[in-house]
Design a protein around this motif. Sequence first.
Motif, short mmCIF file in Angstrom:
data_model
loop_
_atom_site.label_atom_id
_atom_site.label_comp_id
_atom_site.label_asym_id
_atom_site.label_seq_id
_atom_site.Cartn_x
_atom_site.Cartn_y
_atom_site.Cartn_z
N TYR A 143 102.88 29.14 63.42
CA TYR A 143 103.06 30.10 62.38
C TYR A 143 103.69 29.57 61.55
CZ TYR A 143 107.35 31.64 63.62
OH TYR A 143 108.65 31.69 63.72
N ILE A 144 103.40 29.80 60.06
CA ILE A 144 104.40 29.11 59.09
C ILE A 144 105.21 30.83 58.16
CG2 ILE A 144 102.16 28.89 57.75
CD1 ILE A 144 104.52 25.73 56.33
N GLN A 145 106.44 30.40 57.79
CA GLN A 145 107.46 31.47 57.36
C GLN A 145 107.38 30.32 56.13
OE1 GLN A 145 110.32 32.90 60.08
NE2 GLN A 145 108.88 34.68 60.34
N ILE A 146 107.38 31.12 54.90
CA ILE A 146 107.39 30.47 53.20
C ILE A 146 108.23 31.85 52.38
CG2 ILE A 146 106.61 29.70 50.62
CD1 ILE A 146 103.89 29.43 53.04
N SER A 147 108.68 31.47 52.18
CA SER A 147 110.06 32.69 51.08
C SER A 147 109.88 32.19 49.44
CB SER A 147 111.54 32.33 51.01
OG SER A 147 111.84 31.55 52.61
N ASP A 148 109.53 33.73 49.49
CA ASP A 148 109.58 33.79 47.59
C ASP A 148 110.68 34.83 47.12
OD1 ASP A 148 108.27 33.55 45.24
OD2 ASP A 148 107.06 35.49 46.11
N PHE A 149 111.13 33.25 46.60
CA PHE A 149 112.52 34.28 45.60
C PHE A 149 112.92 34.40 44.01
CE2 PHE A 149 115.28 31.32 49.37
CZ PHE A 149 115.12 32.19 49.99
N LEU A 153 114.89 35.08 41.11
CA LEU A 153 115.52 34.69 39.75
C LEU A 153 115.04 35.26 39.16
CD1 LEU A 153 113.97 30.99 41.32
CD2 LEU A 153 116.44 31.61 41.52
N GLU A 154 114.10 36.33 38.58
CA GLU A 154 113.84 36.97 37.74
C GLU A 154 115.16 38.07 37.32
OE1 GLU A 154 110.27 38.75 38.27
OE2 GLU A 154 109.44 36.96 37.48
N ASP A 155 115.80 38.17 38.39
CA ASP A 155 116.34 39.55 38.37
C ASP A 155 117.67 38.46 37.52
OD1 ASP A 155 114.84 41.58 39.26
OD2 ASP A 155 115.58 40.75 41.72
N ASN A 157 117.95 35.79 35.73
CA ASN A 157 117.31 35.70 34.47
C ASN A 157 117.44 33.61 34.94
OD1 ASN A 157 116.81 34.87 31.87
ND2 ASN A 157 118.75 35.04 31.06
N VAL A 158 117.27 33.49 36.08
CA VAL A 158 117.30 31.94 36.24
C VAL A 158 115.32 31.32 36.34
CG1 VAL A 158 117.66 30.19 38.00
CG2 VAL A 158 119.29 32.77 37.85
N SER A 159 115.57 30.63 35.55
CA SER A 159 114.24 29.62 35.38
C SER A 159 114.25 28.98 35.66
CB SER A 159 113.61 29.59 34.20
OG SER A 159 114.65 29.09 33.40
N GLN A 160 113.14 28.12 36.56
CA GLN A 160 113.00 26.50 37.34
C GLN A 160 111.31 26.56 36.63
OE1 GLN A 160 114.22 25.11 39.79
NE2 GLN A 160 112.70 23.93 40.51
N THR A 161 112.04 25.47 35.99
CA THR A 161 110.54 24.59 35.17
C THR A 161 110.34 23.31 36.59
OG1 THR A 161 111.12 24.98 33.49
CG2 THR A 161 110.15 22.95 33.86
N THR A 162 108.98 22.67 37.10
CA THR A 162 108.10 22.08 38.12
C THR A 162 107.49 21.00 37.56
OG1 THR A 162 109.34 23.36 40.59
CG2 THR A 162 107.12 21.26 40.51
N PHE A 175 109.91 29.08 44.82
CA PHE A 175 110.47 29.55 43.88
C PHE A 175 109.19 30.62 42.75
CE2 PHE A 175 113.25 26.06 44.17
CZ PHE A 175 114.36 26.91 44.17
N ARG A 176 108.23 30.71 43.64
CA ARG A 176 107.42 31.19 42.25
C ARG A 176 105.90 31.67 43.98
NH1 ARG A 176 102.42 28.44 42.88
NH2 ARG A 176 102.48 25.60 44.26
N GLN A 177 105.06 32.36 43.03
CA GLN A 177 104.45 33.51 44.30
C GLN A 177 103.20 32.24 44.68
OE1 GLN A 177 102.74 36.77 42.38
NE2 GLN A 177 104.70 37.87 43.46
N MET A 178 103.28 32.25 46.03
CA MET A 178 101.34 31.07 46.58
C MET A 178 100.73 32.11 46.09
SD MET A 178 101.46 30.45 50.55
CE MET A 178 102.88 29.22 50.15
N THR A 179 99.41 30.81 45.88
CA THR A 179 98.38 31.18 45.09
C THR A 179 97.66 31.42 46.45
OG1 THR A 179 97.80 29.19 45.23
CG2 THR A 179 98.67 30.01 43.02
N GLU A 180 96.15 32.02 46.14
CA GLU A 180 95.59 32.29 47.64
C GLU A 180 94.84 31.22 48.21
OE1 GLU A 180 92.00 35.00 45.99
OE2 GLU A 180 93.36 36.95 46.20
N ASP A 181 94.69 30.02 47.17
CA ASP A 181 94.06 28.74 47.12
C ASP A 181 95.29 28.35 48.23
OD1 ASP A 181 91.71 29.13 46.06
OD2 ASP A 181 92.03 28.01 44.95
N GLU A 182 96.93 28.40 47.49
CA GLU A 182 97.15 27.73 48.50
C GLU A 182 97.55 28.24 49.99
OE1 GLU A 182 100.17 26.22 45.25
OE2 GLU A 182 100.84 28.25 46.07
N GLU A 183 97.27 29.39 50.21
CA GLU A 183 97.64 30.31 51.61
C GLU A 183 96.28 30.20 52.36
OE1 GLU A 183 97.54 34.95 51.68
OE2 GLU A 183 98.99 34.58 49.87
N ALA A 184 95.50 30.07 51.61
CA ALA A 184 93.97 28.69 52.87
C ALA A 184 94.54 27.68 53.14
CB ALA A 184 92.83 29.05 51.80
#
Length: 295
Positions: A143-149, A153-155, A157-162, A175-184
């Motif tokens: 399995y793999i665990q991935i954190s979503d902060f 960051l929004e709370d 007022n911190v932004s992340q540019t990639t 620093f961002r939510q994972m998409t369905e394609d990435e989960e797959a």
Amino acid sequence: MAKKVGRRTKTLIISLIIISVILILSGWSDGVSFENSVAVVKLEGIITSSGGFMDETMTVSEFSKLFGRAEDSSNVKAIVVEINSPGGSPVASAEIASIIMKSEKPVVAWIADVGASGAYWVATSADKIVSHPLSITCSIGAYIQISDFSRLLEDYNVSQTTIKSGEHKDIGSPFRQMTEDEEAIFQNIVDQINEEFVRVVRERREGADLSEVSDGRPCTGKEALELGLVDSVGSRESAISLAEELAGEEDLNIVEIESEGSFLESLIGSYTDRIARTIGLTIINSINSLPSFQS
């Protein structure tokens, strides 16, 4: 004063020479006795390709060095790999298993407190597996665990540019939510690791029943015996006796071969800590900045 210092230095040198001679004659200098022996090679901590700082680890190179000391000694007639590990990197687990399978001597794996996930993968490479009836083993899977902060960051007022070269280059970013394609994509990788793990177990434990543990659950040594995942349950002495039997020998000397470890590791490592890390931890493999894969 100079004469006293000179006498002390001479006495110290003589003492060191005497100790060195004793160590060499007894075989302790390389951890292997010159008497016919069963070598107990200890595999403790998280299995990884490179060592960690806070966690007790066992790297492929370290295990290769320890196991090689037993394998290369003509006086070692059989080897017991004593396992106390929650698992680790799939690559490192497979590499250590390969080292064991190449041994020309009988090898018995003994699962002590914990021999789960990648550590069980390693155990399957031995000629026989003995587990303490109350040990924690199985945990076959990945399995793999991935954190979503991102919301945190929004709370604040911190932004992340990639800035990236491709759509999935920052896959697994916290620093961002994972998409369905990435989960797959990650699910596909986890499935491949799991398939290889299961293939190895089926190949090396012919007739084993994986139906009850196919969901990745841990089990006790007693349950593992009922499922055909180990050959017997018993103590460390039982594993040593079995190793002697496989070697056709009796009453062999016992030689311990283990990593020395650091003082910090001895303070941090504990029985309770190992148990706490047992369930779910482990096949760990970092790929660039990707999250850790576990099994």
